[in-house]
Design a protein around this motif. Structure first.
Motif, PDB file in Angstrom:
ATOM      1  N   VAL A 102      -3.382  15.340  -0.819  1.00 44.54           N
ATOM      2  CA  VAL A 102      -3.830  14.652   0.045  1.00 44.54           C
ATOM      3  C   VAL A 102      -3.387  15.329   0.927  1.00 44.54           C
ATOM      4  CG1 VAL A 102      -4.027  13.058  -2.067  1.00 44.54           C
ATOM      5  CG2 VAL A 102      -1.865  13.170  -1.006  1.00 44.54           C
ATOM      6  N   ALA A 103      -3.630  14.461   1.974  1.00 42.82           N
ATOM      7  CA  ALA A 103      -3.758  13.997   3.244  1.00 42.82           C
ATOM      8  C   ALA A 103      -1.487  13.516   3.559  1.00 42.82           C
ATOM      9  CB  ALA A 103      -3.990  13.083   4.101  1.00 42.82           C
ATOM     10  N   ASP A 104      -1.206  14.362   4.588  1.00 45.62           N
ATOM     11  CA  ASP A 104       0.565  13.880   4.427  1.00 45.62           C
ATOM     12  C   ASP A 104       0.527  12.716   4.827  1.00 45.62           C
ATOM     13  OD1 ASP A 104       0.797  16.515   4.302  1.00 45.62           O
ATOM     14  OD2 ASP A 104       1.395  17.175   6.425  1.00 45.62           O
ATOM     15  N   GLY A 105      -0.333  11.961   5.251  1.00 41.94           N
ATOM     16  CA  GLY A 105      -0.062  10.344   5.339  1.00 41.94           C
ATOM     17  C   GLY A 105      -0.194   9.521   4.430  1.00 41.94           C
ATOM     18  N   TYR A 106      -1.274   9.725   3.741  1.00 35.93           N
ATOM     19  CA  TYR A 106      -1.452   8.804   2.790  1.00 35.93           C
ATOM     20  C   TYR A 106      -0.975   9.212   1.590  1.00 35.93           C
ATOM     21  CZ  TYR A 106      -4.803   7.512  -1.197  1.00 35.93           C
ATOM     22  OH  TYR A 106      -5.450   6.921  -2.005  1.00 35.93           O
ATOM     23  N   GLY A 107      -0.210  10.598   0.985  1.00 35.64           N
ATOM     24  CA  GLY A 107       0.678  10.018   0.392  1.00 35.64           C
ATOM     25  C   GLY A 107       1.789   9.470   1.072  1.00 35.64           C
ATOM     26  N   ARG A 108       2.541  10.113   2.361  1.00 32.94           N
ATOM     27  CA  ARG A 108       3.687   9.556   2.499  1.00 32.94           C
ATOM     28  C   ARG A 108       4.051   7.680   2.929  1.00 32.94           C
ATOM     29  NH1 ARG A 108       4.663  13.710   6.014  1.00 32.94           N
ATOM     30  NH2 ARG A 108       3.665  12.129   7.882  1.00 32.94           N
ATOM     31  N   ASN A 109       2.611   7.274   2.988  1.00 32.60           N
ATOM     32  CA  ASN A 109       2.752   6.001   3.647  1.00 32.60           C
ATOM     33  C   ASN A 109       1.842   4.987   2.344  1.00 32.60           C
ATOM     34  OD1 ASN A 109       3.725   6.379   6.499  1.00 32.60           O
ATOM     35  ND2 ASN A 109       1.657   6.860   7.126  1.00 32.60           N
ATOM     36  N   PHE A 110       1.608   5.930   1.586  1.00 34.13           N
ATOM     37  CA  PHE A 110       0.938   5.094   0.750  1.00 34.13           C
ATOM     38  C   PHE A 110       0.797   4.936  -1.122  1.00 34.13           C
ATOM     39  CE2 PHE A 110      -3.091   3.499  -2.565  1.00 34.13           C
ATOM     40  CZ  PHE A 110      -3.498   2.388  -1.297  1.00 34.13           C
ATOM     41  N   LEU A 111       0.585   6.347  -1.589  1.00 36.99           N
ATOM     42  CA  LEU A 111       0.944   6.895  -2.663  1.00 36.99           C
ATOM     43  C   LEU A 111       2.377   6.508  -2.844  1.00 36.99           C
ATOM     44  CD1 LEU A 111      -1.249   9.924  -2.969  1.00 36.99           C
ATOM     45  CD2 LEU A 111      -1.812   7.640  -3.977  1.00 36.99           C
ATOM     46  N   LEU A 120      -9.518   8.924  -6.163  1.00 36.65           N
ATOM     47  CA  LEU A 120      -8.969   9.935  -6.510  1.00 36.65           C
ATOM     48  C   LEU A 120      -8.521  11.050  -7.742  1.00 36.65           C
ATOM     49  CD1 LEU A 120      -7.313  11.608  -3.680  1.00 36.65           C
ATOM     50  CD2 LEU A 120      -5.802  10.167  -4.963  1.00 36.65           C
ATOM     51  N   ARG A 149       4.475   2.691  -3.101  1.00 32.47           N
ATOM     52  CA  ARG A 149       3.790   1.951  -4.144  1.00 32.47           C
ATOM     53  C   ARG A 149       4.150   2.442  -5.585  1.00 32.47           C
ATOM     54  NH1 ARG A 149      -0.514   1.195  -0.129  1.00 32.47           N
ATOM     55  NH2 ARG A 149       0.219  -1.242   0.689  1.00 32.47           N
TER      56      ARG A 149
END
Length: 161
Positions: free
Chosen positions: A21-30, A12, A33
């Protein structure tokens, strides 16, 4: 969604980069954490300060890694393992074994930084790469001897005297 990376994220970007990034990847992962912040005007100002601090930290980490590499280069690690007649080991020498041997010599190296494609399964000498930092890699010589061969050489030396 645009985010500012607080840490290096594989595939990345590096610390301080502004990436989309995709919304879900940002909200749920990045974001949960704490690997990234949302790219707002205030956060961009904060990140500029973090980038300057990260650049200083990166320079010191690289200097430390280069100093450690200079200490590791002349090092030779020796292992004695049981082996068959053709020099094939019954066990193997793994990155964990190498890390433990380095630790006994006073070097704290994580076993995941030792780059063995597969464990060493033969008697002989091998050069093993240790990736200490992005651009800093040290090479350590690993010597594996057969357990019975060392005893046989000692017996021959005693018999010769």
């Amino acid at each position: 969604m645009e985010v500012i990376l607080k840490e290096d994220v594989a595939n990345l970007g590096h610390r301080g980069d502004v990436v989309k990034v995709a919304d879900g990847y940002g909200r749920n992962f990045l974001l949960p954490r704490k690997l990234a912040l949302q790219a707002t005007a205030n956060n961009k100002a904060v990140i500029e300060q973090m980038k300057a601090a990260a650049a200083r930290r990166s320079a010191t980490e690289k200097a430390q890694a280069e100093a450690l590499a200079a200490q590791l280069e002349p090092l030779t690690l020796s292992f004695t393992r049981k082996s068959g007649e053709n020099g094939h080991l019954f066990g193997s020498v793994t990155s964990a074994d190498i890390a433990h041997e380095l630790e006994t010599k006073g070097f704290d190296v994580d076993r995941r930084k030792i780059q063995l494609v597969e464990p060493i399964k033969a008697v002989g000498e091998t050069s093993v790469a240790i990736k200490l930092y992005r651009e800093v890699t040290a090479h350590v010589k690993v010597t594996v001897a057969a357990e019975g061969a060392a005893e046989a050489e000692t017996a021959e030396a005693v018999a010769a005297v």
